[in-house]
Scaffold this motif. Sequence first.
Motif, PDB file in Angstrom:
ATOM      1  N   GLU A  45      35.321  41.796  37.461  1.00  0.00           N
ATOM      2  CA  GLU A  45      34.642  41.150  38.624  1.00  0.00           C
ATOM      3  C   GLU A  45      35.425  41.366  39.927  1.00  0.00           C
ATOM      4  O   GLU A  45      34.841  41.617  40.996  1.00  0.00           O
ATOM      5  N   LEU A  46      36.931  41.275  39.790  1.00  0.00           N
ATOM      6  CA  LEU A  46      37.514  42.031  40.781  1.00  0.00           C
ATOM      7  C   LEU A  46      37.322  43.319  41.202  1.00  0.00           C
ATOM      8  O   LEU A  46      37.956  43.828  42.307  1.00  0.00           O
ATOM      9  N   GLY A  47      36.794  44.125  40.418  1.00  0.00           N
ATOM     10  CA  GLY A  47      36.689  45.450  40.366  1.00  0.00           C
ATOM     11  C   GLY A  47      37.642  46.388  40.156  1.00  0.00           C
ATOM     12  O   GLY A  47      37.957  47.551  40.713  1.00  0.00           O
ATOM     13  N   VAL A  48      38.662  45.936  39.577  1.00  0.00           N
ATOM     14  CA  VAL A  48      40.095  46.694  39.049  1.00  0.00           C
ATOM     15  C   VAL A  48      39.469  47.715  38.237  1.00  0.00           C
ATOM     16  O   VAL A  48      40.426  48.399  38.205  1.00  0.00           O
ATOM     17  N   ASN A  49      38.801  47.742  37.333  1.00  0.00           N
ATOM     18  CA  ASN A  49      38.577  48.954  36.314  1.00  0.00           C
ATOM     19  C   ASN A  49      37.788  49.924  37.182  1.00  0.00           C
ATOM     20  O   ASN A  49      38.194  51.134  36.530  1.00  0.00           O
ATOM     21  N   THR A  50      37.521  49.986  38.405  1.00  0.00           N
ATOM     22  CA  THR A  50      37.117  50.949  39.009  1.00  0.00           C
ATOM     23  C   THR A  50      37.644  51.375  40.529  1.00  0.00           C
ATOM     24  O   THR A  50      37.351  52.247  41.217  1.00  0.00           O
ATOM     25  N   ALA A  51      38.516  50.364  40.572  1.00  0.00           N
ATOM     26  CA  ALA A  51      39.363  50.686  41.864  1.00  0.00           C
ATOM     27  C   ALA A  51      40.202  51.729  41.736  1.00  0.00           C
ATOM     28  O   ALA A  51      40.900  52.215  40.580  1.00  0.00           O
ATOM     29  N   ASP A  52      40.693  52.381  43.086  1.00  0.00           N
ATOM     30  CA  ASP A  52      41.544  53.645  43.068  1.00  0.00           C
ATOM     31  C   ASP A  52      43.079  52.727  43.056  1.00  0.00           C
ATOM     32  O   ASP A  52      43.025  51.757  43.631  1.00  0.00           O
ATOM     33  N   PRO A  53      43.832  53.562  42.425  1.00  0.00           N
ATOM     34  CA  PRO A  53      45.200  52.837  42.502  1.00  0.00           C
ATOM     35  C   PRO A  53      45.959  53.103  43.788  1.00  0.00           C
ATOM     36  O   PRO A  53      46.350  54.149  44.091  1.00  0.00           O
ATOM     37  N   VAL A  54      46.038  52.054  44.572  1.00  0.00           N
ATOM     38  CA  VAL A  54      46.645  52.187  46.121  1.00  0.00           C
ATOM     39  C   VAL A  54      47.814  51.133  46.175  1.00  0.00           C
ATOM     40  O   VAL A  54      47.407  49.970  46.031  1.00  0.00           O
ATOM     41  N   PRO A  55      49.142  51.425  46.378  1.00  0.00           N
ATOM     42  CA  PRO A  55      49.900  50.368  46.193  1.00  0.00           C
ATOM     43  C   PRO A  55      50.022  49.359  47.331  1.00  0.00           C
ATOM     44  O   PRO A  55      50.593  48.253  47.104  1.00  0.00           O
ATOM     45  N   SER A  58      42.233  44.733  44.687  1.00  0.00           N
ATOM     46  CA  SER A  58      41.669  45.587  43.446  1.00  0.00           C
ATOM     47  C   SER A  58      42.446  46.700  43.500  1.00  0.00           C
ATOM     48  O   SER A  58      43.094  47.086  42.231  1.00  0.00           O
ATOM     49  N   GLU A  59      42.700  47.226  44.486  1.00  0.00           N
ATOM     50  CA  GLU A  59      43.627  48.526  44.350  1.00  0.00           C
ATOM     51  C   GLU A  59      45.046  48.164  44.421  1.00  0.00           C
ATOM     52  O   GLU A  59      45.587  49.170  43.347  1.00  0.00           O
ATOM     53  N   LEU A  62      46.186  45.593  42.434  1.00  0.00           N
ATOM     54  CA  LEU A  62      46.272  45.183  40.952  1.00  0.00           C
ATOM     55  C   LEU A  62      46.050  46.508  40.154  1.00  0.00           C
ATOM     56  O   LEU A  62      46.525  46.489  38.834  1.00  0.00           O
ATOM     57  N   ARG A  63      45.252  47.437  40.477  1.00  0.00           N
ATOM     58  CA  ARG A  63      45.088  48.727  39.631  1.00  0.00           C
ATOM     59  C   ARG A  63      46.519  49.415  39.694  1.00  0.00           C
ATOM     60  O   ARG A  63      46.829  50.059  38.549  1.00  0.00           O
ATOM     61  N   PHE A  64      46.972  49.502  40.960  1.00  0.00           N
ATOM     62  CA  PHE A  64      48.482  50.069  40.852  1.00  0.00           C
ATOM     63  C   PHE A  64      49.535  49.519  40.350  1.00  0.00           C
ATOM     64  O   PHE A  64      50.300  50.230  39.233  1.00  0.00           O
ATOM     65  N   HIS A  65      49.619  48.266  40.342  1.00  0.00           N
ATOM     66  CA  HIS A  65      50.899  47.596  39.935  1.00  0.00           C
ATOM     67  C   HIS A  65      50.841  46.927  38.842  1.00  0.00           C
ATOM     68  O   HIS A  65      51.983  46.648  38.081  1.00  0.00           O
ATOM     69  N   VAL A  66      49.641  46.507  38.256  1.00  0.00           N
ATOM     70  CA  VAL A  66      49.476  45.930  37.167  1.00  0.00           C
ATOM     71  C   VAL A  66      48.895  46.924  35.941  1.00  0.00           C
ATOM     72  O   VAL A  66      49.521  47.161  35.099  1.00  0.00           O
ATOM     73  N   VAL A  67      47.737  47.231  36.147  1.00  0.00           N
ATOM     74  CA  VAL A  67      46.775  48.279  35.208  1.00  0.00           C
ATOM     75  C   VAL A  67      47.536  49.616  34.994  1.00  0.00           C
ATOM     76  O   VAL A  67      47.833  50.091  33.835  1.00  0.00           O
ATOM     77  N   ASN A  68      47.791  50.215  36.111  1.00  0.00           N
ATOM     78  CA  ASN A  68      48.626  51.628  36.016  1.00  0.00           C
ATOM     79  C   ASN A  68      49.854  51.514  35.416  1.00  0.00           C
ATOM     80  O   ASN A  68      50.130  52.553  34.650  1.00  0.00           O
ATOM     81  N   SER A 111      44.683  61.468  35.402  1.00  0.00           N
ATOM     82  CA  SER A 111      45.262  60.391  36.043  1.00  0.00           C
ATOM     83  C   SER A 111      45.453  60.806  37.742  1.00  0.00           C
ATOM     84  O   SER A 111      45.980  61.827  37.783  1.00  0.00           O
ATOM     85  N   GLY A 112      45.068  59.792  38.415  1.00  0.00           N
ATOM     86  CA  GLY A 112      45.412  60.100  40.076  1.00  0.00           C
ATOM     87  C   GLY A 112      46.652  59.231  40.503  1.00  0.00           C
ATOM     88  O   GLY A 112      46.747  59.102  41.643  1.00  0.00           O
ATOM     89  N   GLY A 113      46.937  58.394  39.581  1.00  0.00           N
ATOM     90  CA  GLY A 113      47.873  57.319  39.944  1.00  0.00           C
ATOM     91  C   GLY A 113      49.063  57.285  39.231  1.00  0.00           C
ATOM     92  O   GLY A 113      49.305  58.150  38.253  1.00  0.00           O
ATOM     93  N   GLU A 114      50.300  56.721  39.614  1.00  0.00           N
ATOM     94  CA  GLU A 114      51.345  56.514  38.752  1.00  0.00           C
ATOM     95  C   GLU A 114      52.063  57.863  38.735  1.00  0.00           C
ATOM     96  O   GLU A 114      52.589  57.994  37.783  1.00  0.00           O
ATOM     97  N   SER A 115      51.876  58.585  39.702  1.00  0.00           N
ATOM     98  CA  SER A 115      52.707  60.052  39.529  1.00  0.00           C
ATOM     99  C   SER A 115      53.904  60.239  39.794  1.00  0.00           C
ATOM    100  O   SER A 115      54.491  61.238  39.536  1.00  0.00           O
TER     101      SER A 115
END
Length: 205
Positions: free
Chosen positions: A131-141, A146-147, A149-155, A199-203
Amino acid sequence: MRLTRRDALAVLAGLGVTAGAVSLTQFDPSTADSTGEGRGSGGERGGDGDGDTPPTAVRETMVAAGEVVYPSAVEGIPEFVETYVVGRARDDARRDAMVDAVAELDGVAHDWENAAFADLPAGDRDRLLRELGVNTADPVPDGTLSERLRFHVVNELLYAFYASPTGGRLVGIENPIGHPGGTESYRRATMDGGEATDSGGESDG
């Protein structure tokens, strides 16, 4: 498939964190309750034994997220995630950003569900992230919630999983990140733990 503390240490070694720097005995006995969890002055979870270790609530939230993000057949998630998070926190910038992101996630969980994220059933955790859109968000620190959370938690969690010997074998990565040839092999899974994509994140790990 079982993840172990050794898997997490292998990932951390690839990041330049030595095993001796990672300790889970960080609680000050004077602030520990009967269950061994650190408590703040107000009774909340989160007492630290040293400034380099994320609060208890942060580690619990990362474990709870890992239980949603990782494939359902995976065992040993708490030990693996806690070890990785404690080691990753040796990097001050990573620790602070992770703590902030987790605090925001818990804040949303309290606002929407009247409970800490880690206290929600797995299905509700998954739903909240979606619902926060984390599953589709780009990883942006430093992006939107949402971005971040995608970067610092999920990725972070996905990086640790697929860079580990056990996680790498699951998707046929012979040389996980932190090992020769691993960078070219890195893949990330979706929030479902389903089909992997480049992957486009955590590089920068």
